[in-house]
Design a protein around this motif. Structure first.
Motif, PDB file in Angstrom:
ATOM      1  N   PRO A 254       0.831  -1.212   0.000  1.00 30.65           N
ATOM      2  CA  PRO A 254       0.000   0.000   0.000  1.00 30.65           C
ATOM      3  C   PRO A 254       0.860   1.255   0.000  1.00 30.65           C
ATOM      4  N   PRO A 255       0.514   2.247  -0.818  1.00 30.11           N
ATOM      5  CA  PRO A 255       1.199   3.536  -0.702  1.00 30.11           C
ATOM      6  C   PRO A 255       0.759   4.237   0.574  1.00 30.11           C
ATOM      7  N   LEU A 256       1.422   5.332   0.882  1.00 22.64           N
ATOM      8  CA  LEU A 256       1.205   6.003   2.164  1.00 22.64           C
ATOM      9  C   LEU A 256      -0.200   6.567   2.319  1.00 22.64           C
ATOM     10  N   LEU A 257      -0.922   6.757   1.200  1.00 19.77           N
ATOM     11  CA  LEU A 257      -2.267   7.324   1.317  1.00 19.77           C
ATOM     12  C   LEU A 257      -3.267   6.343   1.922  1.00 19.77           C
ATOM     13  N   PHE A 258      -2.898   5.043   1.988  1.00 17.71           N
ATOM     14  CA  PHE A 258      -3.768   4.062   2.643  1.00 17.71           C
ATOM     15  C   PHE A 258      -3.382   3.966   4.114  1.00 17.71           C
ATOM     16  N   LYS A 259      -4.248   4.506   4.958  1.00 14.00           N
ATOM     17  CA  LYS A 259      -3.992   4.551   6.396  1.00 14.00           C
ATOM     18  C   LYS A 259      -5.328   4.673   7.113  1.00 14.00           C
ATOM     19  N   GLU A 260      -5.326   4.505   8.419  1.00 16.56           N
ATOM     20  CA  GLU A 260      -6.548   4.659   9.200  1.00 16.56           C
ATOM     21  C   GLU A 260      -7.040   6.105   9.098  1.00 16.56           C
ATOM     22  N   THR A 261      -8.334   6.250   8.936  1.00 17.47           N
ATOM     23  CA  THR A 261      -8.930   7.572   8.753  1.00 17.47           C
ATOM     24  C   THR A 261      -9.325   8.160  10.104  1.00 17.47           C
ATOM     25  N   PRO A 262      -8.842   9.367  10.433  1.00 18.54           N
ATOM     26  CA  PRO A 262      -9.236   9.998  11.703  1.00 18.54           C
ATOM     27  C   PRO A 262     -10.758  10.153  11.787  1.00 18.54           C
ATOM     28  N   LEU A 263     -11.289  10.132  12.986  1.00 21.04           N
ATOM     29  CA  LEU A 263     -12.730  10.144  13.199  1.00 21.04           C
ATOM     30  C   LEU A 263     -13.398  11.372  12.579  1.00 21.04           C
ATOM     31  N   GLU A 264     -12.764  12.529  12.667  1.00 20.89           N
ATOM     32  CA  GLU A 264     -13.350  13.741  12.092  1.00 20.89           C
ATOM     33  C   GLU A 264     -13.457  13.626  10.576  1.00 20.89           C
ATOM     34  N   CYS A 265     -12.419  13.045   9.929  1.00 21.82           N
ATOM     35  CA  CYS A 265     -12.461  12.841   8.478  1.00 21.82           C
ATOM     36  C   CYS A 265     -13.504  11.795   8.106  1.00 21.82           C
ATOM     37  N   GLN A 266     -13.673  10.791   8.975  1.00 22.32           N
ATOM     38  CA  GLN A 266     -14.726   9.801   8.747  1.00 22.32           C
ATOM     39  C   GLN A 266     -16.086  10.476   8.699  1.00 22.32           C
ATOM     40  N   HIS A 267     -16.312  11.352   9.651  1.00 21.74           N
ATOM     41  CA  HIS A 267     -17.611  12.024   9.723  1.00 21.74           C
ATOM     42  C   HIS A 267     -17.886  12.848   8.465  1.00 21.74           C
ATOM     43  N   LYS A 268     -16.887  13.580   7.991  1.00 21.55           N
ATOM     44  CA  LYS A 268     -17.056  14.382   6.771  1.00 21.55           C
ATOM     45  C   LYS A 268     -17.365  13.486   5.572  1.00 21.55           C
ATOM     46  N   LEU A 269     -16.667  12.348   5.496  1.00 23.20           N
ATOM     47  CA  LEU A 269     -16.909  11.412   4.401  1.00 23.20           C
ATOM     48  C   LEU A 269     -18.322  10.844   4.476  1.00 23.20           C
ATOM     49  N   PHE A 270     -18.720  10.417   5.682  1.00 24.69           N
ATOM     50  CA  PHE A 270     -20.058   9.835   5.846  1.00 24.69           C
ATOM     51  C   PHE A 270     -21.152  10.858   5.556  1.00 24.69           C
ATOM     52  N   MET A 271     -20.932  12.116   5.917  1.00 28.56           N
ATOM     53  CA  MET A 271     -21.919  13.160   5.637  1.00 28.56           C
ATOM     54  C   MET A 271     -22.093  13.334   4.128  1.00 28.56           C
ATOM     55  N   ARG A 272     -20.981  13.324   3.393  1.00 30.34           N
ATOM     56  CA  ARG A 272     -21.069  13.463   1.937  1.00 30.34           C
ATOM     57  C   ARG A 272     -21.758  12.254   1.305  1.00 30.34           C
ATOM     58  N   MET A 273     -21.415  11.068   1.787  1.00 33.98           N
ATOM     59  CA  MET A 273     -21.999   9.855   1.214  1.00 33.98           C
ATOM     60  C   MET A 273     -23.476   9.719   1.574  1.00 33.98           C
ATOM     61  N   ALA A 274     -23.861  10.241   2.739  1.00 36.84           N
ATOM     62  CA  ALA A 274     -25.269  10.149   3.165  1.00 36.84           C
ATOM     63  C   ALA A 274     -26.190  10.951   2.249  1.00 36.84           C
ATOM     64  N   LYS A 275     -25.627  11.957   1.551  1.00 33.55           N
ATOM     65  CA  LYS A 275     -26.437  12.747   0.620  1.00 33.55           C
ATOM     66  C   LYS A 275     -26.815  11.941  -0.623  1.00 33.55           C
ATOM     67  N   VAL A 276     -26.030  10.902  -0.904  1.00 38.85           N
ATOM     68  CA  VAL A 276     -26.251  10.098  -2.112  1.00 38.85           C
ATOM     69  C   VAL A 276     -26.768   8.700  -1.778  1.00 38.85           C
ATOM     70  N   TYR A 277     -26.256   8.143  -0.674  1.00 36.13           N
ATOM     71  CA  TYR A 277     -26.588   6.760  -0.302  1.00 36.13           C
ATOM     72  C   TYR A 277     -27.284   6.751   1.057  1.00 36.13           C
ATOM     73  N   PRO A 278     -28.563   6.431   1.099  1.00 36.89           N
ATOM     74  CA  PRO A 278     -29.320   6.467   2.357  1.00 36.89           C
ATOM     75  C   PRO A 278     -28.791   5.492   3.412  1.00 36.89           C
ATOM     76  N   GLN A 279     -28.005   4.501   2.996  1.00 37.65           N
ATOM     77  CA  GLN A 279     -27.444   3.551   3.961  1.00 37.65           C
ATOM     78  C   GLN A 279     -26.520   4.239   4.966  1.00 37.65           C
ATOM     79  N   PHE A 280     -26.012   5.415   4.622  1.00 33.02           N
ATOM     80  CA  PHE A 280     -25.112   6.144   5.517  1.00 33.02           C
ATOM     81  C   PHE A 280     -25.852   7.150   6.393  1.00 33.02           C
TER      82      PHE A 280
END
Length: 491
Positions: free
Chosen positions: A244-270
């Protein structure tokens, strides 16, 4: 240089005379003309090669994949690594999916798009296939001959038909080195559709074996493949494991939340099951308090199960769907298990087939979505997941699933279906579990998630093992393995 040009003119003059003479000789025996033509071709090839070898060393490499650049992560990593060491890169391939920003925004990498040729739209299948190969060969030959002088061509196989032969010819004409990166055997992938004994499969196998021997260097993805190449095809290769290149790493909780918020706009599962308040921003997995900005996991959140796929014949997703049915039965039977959100990412020919199968299921405790993620969001989602699932069964039994490499880079434990050389990557009961069928996968899901999200179960043990394993990253691995192959020829 003038002497070289004179030699080239002389060769063409001799070629013309030889062919004229050959025509007359063939009145007695037609084979003489063929032999003369072959001799002339080899002479011209030698002179071109001589010219190429005396153009001087340069720091320009052509990276070639006869496929979608955006869906060829290993070749993208090659291109980025080359650029970091001062090489200019001409990246040839199909422009379908957006490449990673490290490629598209890199000043040293020039993407040269080619189109996927379809062949004739009418007639027998064999005629369609032959015309496709011929047209693709001509397009590739034209493209490669018009690229600025380069020292090496680094090409992916598969697909190798017709790219291996065409690329070898161009390398001979220009005096450059050909490096083949063997990800698998193309003929074994074709055999999944046509069967091992189909004439096209047999021709493809002969083609790979014959032209694969003409490369200057070879890379491959496993020790098992390196040994097989040497034993059966007399091809010497160097193992370059996917890392894995360095960009594959554990995602901080705050970044997780931002990602989930964006995905929730498109995918109701989130989306959260309950609406948030004015002060609380909710997703299915996280919550953010507006007054403080603090993010924490949502209460009684579901487990995030993630798998990625190219939706091809070597991955049977009915295994996962059957395992999820069994998991649902466990929950309905009174087992203390979390609800699941199962995310299956990727594009491919069988996606529509499996999407219909997914839509036919009626789960109460499981939600499934099949998004296509941008290159930058894919590692973020992996780094946010709780468990990965891999259904890749190598067509040759000799390659390893890159998706598992990416999961391990994010310290994400995995359940992977068994095949021949999987042990080179997945260590059973150490960084994940290996299963044989849907029943065993369902049992493993039940075992790993029985303590979720306490942080005390086997799932968290695997994650801790991955964190402490000191995984080698792509950049270091590439510098140790590939860079010496390039620099050795410039000494």
């Amino acid at each position: 240089m003038a002497g070289v040009v004179t030699a080239l003119v002389a060769v063409f003059a001799v070629s013309f005379i030889a062919i004229i003479v050959g025509v007359h000789v063939t009145e007695l025996h037609t084979n003489w003309c063929l032999l003369l033509v072959i001799a002339v071709f080899l002479a011209i090839l030698s002179v071109y090669s001589f010219i190429g070898c005396h153009q001087g060393n340069n720091r320009h490499v052509c990276v070639l994949v006869l496929g979608d650049i955006g869906r060829s992560p290993r070749m993208q990593y090659h291109a980025v690594s080359l650029s970091k060491h001062g090489y200019n890169v001409s990246f040839v391939g199909f422009l379908g999916t957006k490449p990673h920003e490290d490629v598209s925004a890199n000043e040293k990498i020039t993407i040269i798009p080619i189109s996927e040729v379809k062949g004739l739209g009418v007639g027998p299948k064999i005629l369609k296939y032959v015309t496709k190969v011929v047209l693709q060969s001509l397009q590739l030959l034209y493209t490669l001959l018009n690229i600025k002088d380069h020292s090496h061509v680094l090409m992916q196989n598969p697909p190798g038909l017709p790219s291996i032969a065409v690329t070898w010819l161009v390398c001979r004409l220009r005096g450059t080195k050909l490096i083949i990166d063997w990800h698998n055997y193309g003929y074994t992938i074709m055999a999944l559709t046509h069967g091992q004994k189909h004439p096209i499969v047999r021709v493809a196998k002969w083609y790979e074996k014959f032209f694969g021997r003409f490369s200057s260097h070879n890379l491959c993805v496993t020790t098992a493949m390196r040994e097989d190449l040497l034993k059966n095809w007399k091809i010497t290769a160097t193992t370059l494991y996917d890392k894995p290149p360095l960009l594959f790493k554990e995602t901080p909780l705050e970044c997780q939340h931002k990602l989930f918020m964006r995905m929730a706009k498109v995918y109701p599962q989130f989306q959260a099951n309950e609406p948030g308040s004015e002060d609380v921003e909710l997703t299915a997995f996280t919550q953010r308090r507006g007054s403080t900005g603090a993010v924490r996991p949502a209460g009684k959140r579901p487990a995030l199960l993630l798998s990625s796929t190219s939706w091809t014949e070597d991955e049977d997703f009915s295994i996962l769907l059957k395992a999820l049915e069994d998991y649902e039965d466990f929950v309905n039977g009174g087992e203390s298990l979390p609800d699941l959100v199962c995310v299956i990412t990727g594009k491919g020919p069988q996606k529509e087939y499996y999407t219909k199968m997914i839509d036919s299921k009626s789960f109460k405790h499981i939600k499934i979505c099949t998004p296509w993620l941008e290159a930058e969001d894919y590692p973020r989602l992996l780094g946010s997941a709780d468990l990965g699932v891999c259904l890749h069964k190598s067509s040759s039994g000799l390659d390893l699933p890159m998706k598992v490499v990416d999961m391990f880079g994010c310290c994400l434990p995995v359940c992977a279906i068994h095949f021949q050389c999987l042990h080179e990557l997945v260590k059973h009961d150490e960084n994940g579990l290996i299963f044989q069928d849907s029943k065993e996968l369902a049992t493993q899901l039940k075992s790993l998630l029985s303590d979720f999200p306490s942080g005390e179960g086997k799932l968290d043990l695997f994650r801790r093992n991955l964190r402490s394993s000191g995984q080698q990253r792509w950049e270091e691995n590439w510098d140790q393995t590939v860079l010496p192959l390039l620099t050795a020829n410039n000494r």
